[in-house]
Design an enzyme around this catalytic site. Structure first.
Site, PDB file in Angstrom:
ATOM      1  N   ASN A 103       0.833  -1.198   0.000  1.00  0.00           N
ATOM      2  CA  ASN A 103       0.000   0.000   0.000  1.00  0.00           C
ATOM      3  C   ASN A 103       0.871   1.253   0.000  1.00  0.00           C
ATOM      4  O   ASN A 103       1.957   1.263   0.569  1.00  0.00           O
ATOM      5  CB  ASN A 103      -0.918   0.005   1.230  1.00  0.00           C
ATOM      6  CG  ASN A 103      -1.807  -1.233   1.269  1.00  0.00           C
ATOM      7  OD1 ASN A 103      -2.104  -1.820   0.234  1.00  0.00           O
ATOM      8  ND2 ASN A 103      -2.209  -1.643   2.455  1.00  0.00           N
ATOM      9  N   VAL A 104       0.367   2.306  -0.616  1.00  0.00           N
ATOM     10  CA  VAL A 104       1.138   3.551  -0.721  1.00  0.00           C
ATOM     11  C   VAL A 104       0.543   4.648   0.163  1.00  0.00           C
ATOM     12  O   VAL A 104       0.975   5.795   0.107  1.00  0.00           O
ATOM     13  CB  VAL A 104       1.189   4.047  -2.196  1.00  0.00           C
ATOM     14  CG1 VAL A 104       1.859   3.021  -3.094  1.00  0.00           C
ATOM     15  CG2 VAL A 104      -0.208   4.391  -2.725  1.00  0.00           C
ATOM     16  N   ASP A 105      -0.450   4.299   0.999  1.00  0.00           N
ATOM     17  CA  ASP A 105      -1.255   5.313   1.676  1.00  0.00           C
ATOM     18  C   ASP A 105      -0.684   5.823   2.990  1.00  0.00           C
ATOM     19  O   ASP A 105      -1.207   6.781   3.566  1.00  0.00           O
ATOM     20  CB  ASP A 105      -2.685   4.784   1.889  1.00  0.00           C
ATOM     21  CG  ASP A 105      -2.716   3.417   2.576  1.00  0.00           C
ATOM     22  OD1 ASP A 105      -1.908   3.199   3.508  1.00  0.00           O
ATOM     23  OD2 ASP A 105      -3.545   2.576   2.182  1.00  0.00           O
ATOM     24  N   HIS A 120       5.710  -0.426  -2.878  1.00  0.00           N
ATOM     25  CA  HIS A 120       5.222   0.283  -4.058  1.00  0.00           C
ATOM     26  C   HIS A 120       5.346   1.792  -3.908  1.00  0.00           C
ATOM     27  O   HIS A 120       4.649   2.553  -4.570  1.00  0.00           O
ATOM     28  CB  HIS A 120       3.768  -0.119  -4.359  1.00  0.00           C
ATOM     29  CG  HIS A 120       3.647  -1.547  -4.820  1.00  0.00           C
ATOM     30  ND1 HIS A 120       2.443  -2.207  -4.904  1.00  0.00           N
ATOM     31  CD2 HIS A 120       4.595  -2.438  -5.218  1.00  0.00           C
ATOM     32  CE1 HIS A 120       2.657  -3.457  -5.342  1.00  0.00           C
ATOM     33  NE2 HIS A 120       3.951  -3.617  -5.528  1.00  0.00           N
ATOM     34  N   CYS A 128      11.750  12.953  -8.757  1.00  0.00           N
ATOM     35  CA  CYS A 128      12.043  13.537 -10.069  1.00  0.00           C
ATOM     36  C   CYS A 128      11.741  12.523 -11.173  1.00  0.00           C
ATOM     37  O   CYS A 128      12.197  11.380 -11.115  1.00  0.00           O
ATOM     38  CB  CYS A 128      13.516  13.939 -10.107  1.00  0.00           C
ATOM     39  SG  CYS A 128      14.028  14.541 -11.728  1.00  0.00           S
TER      40      CYS A 128
HETATM   41 ZN   LIG Z   1      15.660  16.032 -11.091  1.00  0.00          ZN
END
Ligand SMILES: [Zn+2]
Length: 247
Positions: A103-105, A120, A128
């Site tokens: 999970n990215v939350d 993830h 960037c």
């Molecule tokens: Zn950069």
């Protein structure tokens, strides 16, 4: 809901290093929309597979950015649920607990888990898009992707998109944790996506206790010493309570 058999509960209580692998099922009770949800009117006509890719961001960075800002606002309004809290509470009951999450939350951290490996990435960070390595906290108020302060390329959400690999640092940390754990709790994930499945295999190879907490049986189920069938927001608090009762 079945409990952990007494022998296995004792084994878990005696374990020195527990690794917890979590997936979308753990955040489901917090109302976090998965990629399978259609989304609200504005986003219902897009398929996540057409937004969460490097090609989509290259084609229309502002569209992808706005979709992530919408997801960030939804997640900001959500709270950790009983499953997150139970996983955090395991740190009071066992010497060492690490969490590997798909999970990215950020809800494990908000619930109080102190070691969280984000397989993830994190929706709360940008990085960037040109790959110069710059990473910074995300600002959910911006309408457009900000520019990289180092190389002026567009910043993008620091999450793993379709077609991208697991961040090497997270992968290595997870593989190391799997190699030394003496118990692995797989919660709320089908575990079929590599390399998550490898963690279970590595743990099984050195006879770590393998507990699966999931609504459905999964390809990992035959490897598991025990399955806790049901909603993890119920089974994990019950597991904590049972551990707590051991003298
Ligand atoms: Zn950069």
């Amino acid at each position: 809901m079945q409990a952990l058999p007494a022998g296995l509960l004792d084994r878990l209580a005696a374990c020195r290093r527990l690794l917890v692998l979590t997936g979308a099922g753990v955040s489901a009770a917090s109302g976090i929309p998965t990629f399978r949800d259609p989304g609200d009117g504005l986003w219902a006509r897009f398929r996540p597979e057409d937004l969460a890719t490097p090609a989509a961001f290259a084609r229309d960075p502002q569209l992808v950015w706005r979709w992530y800002q919408w997801r960030r606002r939804l997640i900001a309004g959500a709270s950790p649920n009983a499953a997150h809290r139970a996983i955090a509470a395991l740190e009071q009951l066992l010497p060492r607990v690490a969490v590997v999450t798909q999970n990215v939350d950020g809800l494990h951290q908000r619930a109080g888990s102190s070691v969280v490996i984000e397989f993830h990435g994190s929706i709360w960070h940008d990085r960037c898009s040109a790959g110069c390595g710059r990473r910074c906290p995300a600002d959910p108020a911006l309408d457009e992707p900000p520019r990289c302060a180092d190389c002026s390329a567009a910043m993008r959400p620091d999450v793993v998109w379709f077609g991208e690999g697991i961040p090497p640092d997270a992968l290595n940390a997870a593989l190391e944790a799997a190699a030394v754990c003496d118990a692995l709790l797989v919660a709320g994930t089908a575990g079929v996506v590599e390399p998550a499945a490898s963690l279970a295999r590595i743990a099984a190879e050195h006879d770590a206790l393998l507990i699966e907490a999931n609504l459905e049986t999964t390809p990992l189920s035959p490897l598991a010493d025990c399955r806790l069938a049901g909603d993890v927001a119920q089974t994990l608090p019950a597991l904590c309570a049972a551990l707590n009762r051991i003298p």
